[in-house]
Enzyme design. Structure first.
Site, PDB file in Angstrom:
ATOM      1  N   CYS A 124       0.837  -1.211   0.000  1.00 58.86           N
ATOM      2  CA  CYS A 124       0.000   0.000   0.000  1.00 58.86           C
ATOM      3  C   CYS A 124       0.868   1.256   0.000  1.00 58.86           C
ATOM      4  CB  CYS A 124      -0.898   0.012   1.231  1.00 58.86           C
ATOM      5  SG  CYS A 124      -2.056  -1.351   1.295  1.00 58.86           S
ATOM      6  N   GLU A 127      -1.703   6.644  -3.298  1.00 56.05           N
ATOM      7  CA  GLU A 127      -2.892   7.308  -2.746  1.00 56.05           C
ATOM      8  C   GLU A 127      -3.594   8.072  -3.865  1.00 56.05           C
ATOM      9  OE1 GLU A 127      -1.844   9.721   0.610  1.00 56.05           O
ATOM     10  OE2 GLU A 127      -0.886   8.030   1.648  1.00 56.05           O
ATOM     11  N   ALA A 130      -1.440  10.925  -4.587  1.00 64.73           N
ATOM     12  CA  ALA A 130       0.012  10.671  -4.564  1.00 64.73           C
ATOM     13  C   ALA A 130       0.293   9.338  -5.249  1.00 64.73           C
ATOM     14  CB  ALA A 130       0.539  10.657  -3.132  1.00 64.73           C
ATOM     15  N   ILE A 157      -4.831  -0.892  -4.982  1.00 66.01           N
ATOM     16  CA  ILE A 157      -4.096  -1.908  -4.227  1.00 66.01           C
ATOM     17  C   ILE A 157      -4.397  -3.300  -4.777  1.00 66.01           C
ATOM     18  CG2 ILE A 157      -3.646  -2.865  -1.930  1.00 66.01           C
ATOM     19  CD1 ILE A 157      -2.781   0.150  -2.492  1.00 66.01           C
ATOM     20  N   SER A 178      10.286  13.296   1.585  1.00 68.22           N
ATOM     21  CA  SER A 178      10.613  11.869   1.453  1.00 68.22           C
ATOM     22  C   SER A 178      11.341  11.330   2.686  1.00 68.22           C
ATOM     23  CB  SER A 178      11.460  11.629   0.197  1.00 68.22           C
ATOM     24  OG  SER A 178      12.714  12.266   0.340  1.00 68.22           O
ATOM     25  N   ASP A 240      13.094  -1.530  -6.872  1.00 66.62           N
ATOM     26  CA  ASP A 240      14.271  -2.020  -7.623  1.00 66.62           C
ATOM     27  C   ASP A 240      14.234  -3.542  -7.739  1.00 66.62           C
ATOM     28  OD1 ASP A 240      15.300   0.511  -7.872  1.00 66.62           O
ATOM     29  OD2 ASP A 240      16.836   0.289  -6.317  1.00 66.62           O
ATOM     30  N   GLU A 363       3.640  -0.077 -10.815  1.00 65.60           N
ATOM     31  CA  GLU A 363       5.039  -0.085 -10.321  1.00 65.60           C
ATOM     32  C   GLU A 363       5.892   0.995 -10.991  1.00 65.60           C
ATOM     33  OE1 GLU A 363       7.053  -3.479  -8.983  1.00 65.60           O
ATOM     34  OE2 GLU A 363       5.224  -4.628  -8.678  1.00 65.60           O
TER      35      GLU A 363
HETATM   36  N1  CAA Z   1      17.271   3.033  -3.625  1.00 64.87           N
HETATM   37  C1  CAA Z   1      17.612   3.646  -2.465  1.00 64.87           C
HETATM   38  N2  CAA Z   1      17.386   4.974  -2.257  1.00 64.87           N
HETATM   39  C2  CAA Z   1      16.806   5.672  -3.248  1.00 64.87           C
HETATM   40  C3  CAA Z   1      16.426   5.088  -4.467  1.00 64.87           C
HETATM   41  C4  CAA Z   1      16.696   3.715  -4.642  1.00 64.87           C
HETATM   42  N3  CAA Z   1      16.362   3.088  -5.772  1.00 64.87           N
HETATM   43  N4  CAA Z   1      15.859   6.029  -5.258  1.00 64.87           N
HETATM   44  C5  CAA Z   1      15.881   7.173  -4.557  1.00 64.87           C
HETATM   45  N5  CAA Z   1      16.460   6.954  -3.346  1.00 64.87           N
HETATM   46  C6  CAA Z   1      16.719   7.949  -2.299  1.00 64.87           C
HETATM   47  C7  CAA Z   1      17.495   9.134  -2.865  1.00 64.87           C
HETATM   48  O1  CAA Z   1      18.887   8.886  -2.845  1.00 64.87           O
HETATM   49  C8  CAA Z   1      17.093  10.235  -1.912  1.00 64.87           C
HETATM   50  O2  CAA Z   1      17.852  10.106  -0.736  1.00 64.87           O
HETATM   51  P1  CAA Z   1      18.608  11.394  -0.088  1.00 64.87           P
HETATM   52  O3  CAA Z   1      17.509  12.398   0.137  1.00 64.87           O
HETATM   53  O4  CAA Z   1      19.193  10.863   1.176  1.00 64.87           O
HETATM   54  O5  CAA Z   1      19.593  11.839  -1.087  1.00 64.87           O
HETATM   55  C9  CAA Z   1      15.653   9.897  -1.538  1.00 64.87           C
HETATM   56  O6  CAA Z   1      15.488   8.492  -1.838  1.00 64.87           O
HETATM   57  C10 CAA Z   1      14.647  10.698  -2.321  1.00 64.87           C
HETATM   58  O7  CAA Z   1      14.840  10.421  -3.694  1.00 64.87           O
HETATM   59  P2  CAA Z   1      14.366  11.389  -4.848  1.00 64.87           P
HETATM   60  O8  CAA Z   1      14.842  12.782  -4.548  1.00 64.87           O
HETATM   61  O9  CAA Z   1      14.769  10.791  -6.147  1.00 64.87           O
HETATM   62  O10 CAA Z   1      12.775  11.360  -4.663  1.00 64.87           O
HETATM   63  P3  CAA Z   1      11.585  11.996  -5.512  1.00 64.87           P
HETATM   64  O11 CAA Z   1      10.554  12.484  -4.600  1.00 64.87           O
HETATM   65  O12 CAA Z   1      12.140  12.956  -6.539  1.00 64.87           O
HETATM   66  O13 CAA Z   1      10.920  10.714  -6.267  1.00 64.87           O
HETATM   67  C11 CAA Z   1      10.659   8.951  -7.863  1.00 64.87           C
HETATM   68  C12 CAA Z   1      11.604   9.826  -7.018  1.00 64.87           C
HETATM   69  C13 CAA Z   1      11.595   8.062  -8.657  1.00 64.87           C
HETATM   70  C14 CAA Z   1       9.811   9.749  -8.824  1.00 64.87           C
HETATM   71  C15 CAA Z   1       9.758   8.099  -6.929  1.00 64.87           C
HETATM   72  O14 CAA Z   1       8.824   8.909  -6.274  1.00 64.87           O
HETATM   73  C16 CAA Z   1       9.042   6.971  -7.670  1.00 64.87           C
HETATM   74  O15 CAA Z   1       9.622   5.909  -7.934  1.00 64.87           O
HETATM   75  N6  CAA Z   1       7.742   7.166  -8.026  1.00 64.87           N
HETATM   76  C17 CAA Z   1       6.953   6.113  -8.642  1.00 64.87           C
HETATM   77  C18 CAA Z   1       6.202   5.349  -7.596  1.00 64.87           C
HETATM   78  C19 CAA Z   1       5.756   4.002  -8.039  1.00 64.87           C
HETATM   79  O16 CAA Z   1       6.448   3.272  -8.738  1.00 64.87           O
HETATM   80  N7  CAA Z   1       4.565   3.627  -7.605  1.00 64.87           N
HETATM   81  C20 CAA Z   1       4.048   2.334  -7.863  1.00 64.87           C
HETATM   82  C21 CAA Z   1       3.227   1.874  -6.703  1.00 64.87           C
HETATM   83  S1  CAA Z   1       3.188   0.156  -6.473  1.00 64.87           S
HETATM   84  C22 CAA Z   1       2.161  -0.493  -7.638  1.00 64.87           C
HETATM   85  O17 CAA Z   1       1.847   0.108  -8.603  1.00 64.87           O
HETATM   86  C23 CAA Z   1       1.784  -1.898  -7.450  1.00 64.87           C
HETATM   87  C24 CAA Z   1       0.341  -2.220  -7.392  1.00 64.87           C
HETATM   88  O18 CAA Z   1      -0.072  -3.047  -6.591  1.00 64.87           O
HETATM   89  C25 CAA Z   1      -0.577  -1.641  -8.363  1.00 64.87           C
END
Ligand code: CAA
Length: 383
Positions: A124, A127, A130, A157, A178, A240, A363
């Site tokens: 989960c 939102e 979001a 979800i 974050s 990842d 995802e």
């Molecule tokens: N591993 C570890 N740390 C990471 C990381 C990773 N892969 N990626 C980012 N971080 C860390 C960064 O280093 C940063 O740390 P610091 O502040 O200490 O430097 C922190 O996380 C914040 O990172 P960003 O500044 O890059 O964050 P952001 O707000 O700009 O967002 C984003 C980045 C890539 C857009 C992220 O919000 C994202 O992946 N969004 C997509 C969300 C998503 O995939 N949702 C799917 C939901 S699940 C689903 O769909 C399944 C279902 O059941 C339907």
């Protein structure tokens, strides 16, 4: 050395998953798709033969497979029916943050629940306001003694209506962006957790998608995953690990459509010859083959990097981006090869095309993958 040879165990696993997809999924997939009903019998069978919870280590009752093997399974499930496949695979997404950040007791209790019986868990994060912007979430967790009080709503979800527990991300420091998000395991099936009706979707209609609302839910502090305010990174680390599996499922959808279109092109006669004899069709088929194979290569790379303990943030987003977009293109072209018949539900390719669309959305959208890829290429994080 570059070696794409699978081990005998991996070949056996792939064959088993393929037979399951053919006999237990394809035989019912179109009916579940039509009715949008819940494929509990297929899920039970998948659990029995070991196609669920593949990454849960043996000490918690799982199969403990490597990520490449997991991708072999996902491709076959995608080939069989990605709607049912998503229902079967979603425990992997909910379980990953528990594996990364859960205490020994939490892992035993909650991962054990999934391996002892065919139970389900959901992830989960998203939102209503979001989705891509994870840090914009509103769900709150406020510490009160040895508990957290959780309030908020999570949407889209997977398996939401059937889950016995949820991994939930909530703001614990609302002003810290974050850096103010924490993850918890939350028991389902309690009065303070409300489950809304399932969404009526364009594709993957056999998968269950619902909104879950948490109304003053009391969560024991020991159910926290990782450290307080480290939930955002936990979510990113989870994605990842799971995006290669989504990419593999996209490969399976594309392969299914490619195979159907290839066969059809050899049977369908126009202008006195099978349409496969026309270069216009040959070029469509050739590009489909390239996209399927190239998607699989990127997918395997991202899985192997995980298995080798390397960072795969770049390759998992590349694989997800390329395989998802390719699945959309390949399935659309498969409908084109079928011509008008491709648009008719009696033929298989329109379902593949509808099912492929979500691969570019869940995802992380293809646009979010490009954001991650650009950041990793231009400003690589030190990992
Ligand atoms: N591993 C570890 N740390 C990471 C990381 C990773 N892969 N990626 C980012 N971080 C860390 C960064 O280093 C940063 O740390 P610091 O502040 O200490 O430097 C922190 O996380 C914040 O990172 P960003 O500044 O890059 O964050 P952001 O707000 O700009 O967002 C984003 C980045 C890539 C857009 C992220 O919000 C994202 O992946 N969004 C997509 C969300 C998503 O995939 N949702 C799917 C939901 S699940 C689903 O769909 C399944 C279902 O059941 C339907």
């Amino acid at each position: 050395m570059v070696d794409f040879t699978l081990t005998d165990e991996q070949k056996d696993l792939r064959e088993m998953a393929h037979n399951f997809a053919e006999n237990e999924m394809r035989s019912v997939a179109w009916e579940y798709d039509k009715e949008g009903t819940w494929p509990q019998e297929v899920i039970d069978k998948a659990w029995e033969v070991g196609l669920m919870n593949s990454h849960i280590p043996e000490e918690y009752g799982g199969v403990g497979l490597d990520y490449l093997s997991g991708c072999l399974i996902e491709e076959e499930l995608g080939w069989g029916c990605s709607g049912i496949g998503t229902s079967i695979g979603a425990n992997g997404l909910a379980g990953a943050p528990v594996l990364i950040g859960g205490s020994e007791e939490t892992k035993k209790k909650y991962l054990g629940m999934l391996t002892e019986e065919p139970k389900l868990a959901s992830f989960c994060l998203t939102e209503p306001d979001a989705g891509s912007d994870v840090a914009g979430m509103k769900t709150r967790a406020v510490k009160k003694g040895d508990k957290y009080i959780l309030n908020g709503s999570k949407c889209f979800i997977t398996n939401g209506q059937y889950a016995d527990w949820y991994t939930v991300y909530a703001k614990t420091d609302p002003d810290a962006g974050s850096k103010g998000i924490t993850a918890f395991v939350v028991d389902g099936k309690q009065d303070a957790v409300t489950v809304d009706k399932k969404e009526d979707k364009m594709g993957q209609r056999a998968s269950n998608t619902a909104t879950i609302t948490f109304n003053d839910v009391e969560v024991p502090a020991e159910n926290m995953l990782g450290e307080e305010n480290h939930g955002f990174k936990l979510a990113m680390m989870t994605l990842d690990r799971t995006r290669p599996g989504v990419a593999a499922m996209a490969v399976g959808i594309a392969r299914g459509a490619f195979e159907a279109a290839s066969e059809y092109s050899k049977e369908r006669q126009q202008f006195g010859v099978p349409i496969a004899m026309h270069q216009a069709i040959q070029f469509l088929i050739a590009d489909m083959a390239v996209k399927v194979d190239a998607s699989r290569l990127l997918t395997w790379l991202s899985a192997v990097q995980l298995d080798q303990g390397k960072s795969n943030t770049l390759s998992s987003s590349e694989a997800k981006r390329f395989a998802a977009d390719s699945a959309m293109e390949v399935t659309t072209d498969a409908v084109q090869v079928y011509g008008g018949y491709g648009f008719i539900k009696e033929y298989p390719v329109e379902k593949f095309m509808r099912d492929a669309k979500i691969m570019q959305l869940y995802e992380g959208t293809s646009q979010i993958q490009r954001m991650v890829i650009a950041r990793e290429v231009l400003l690589p994080r030190n990992v």
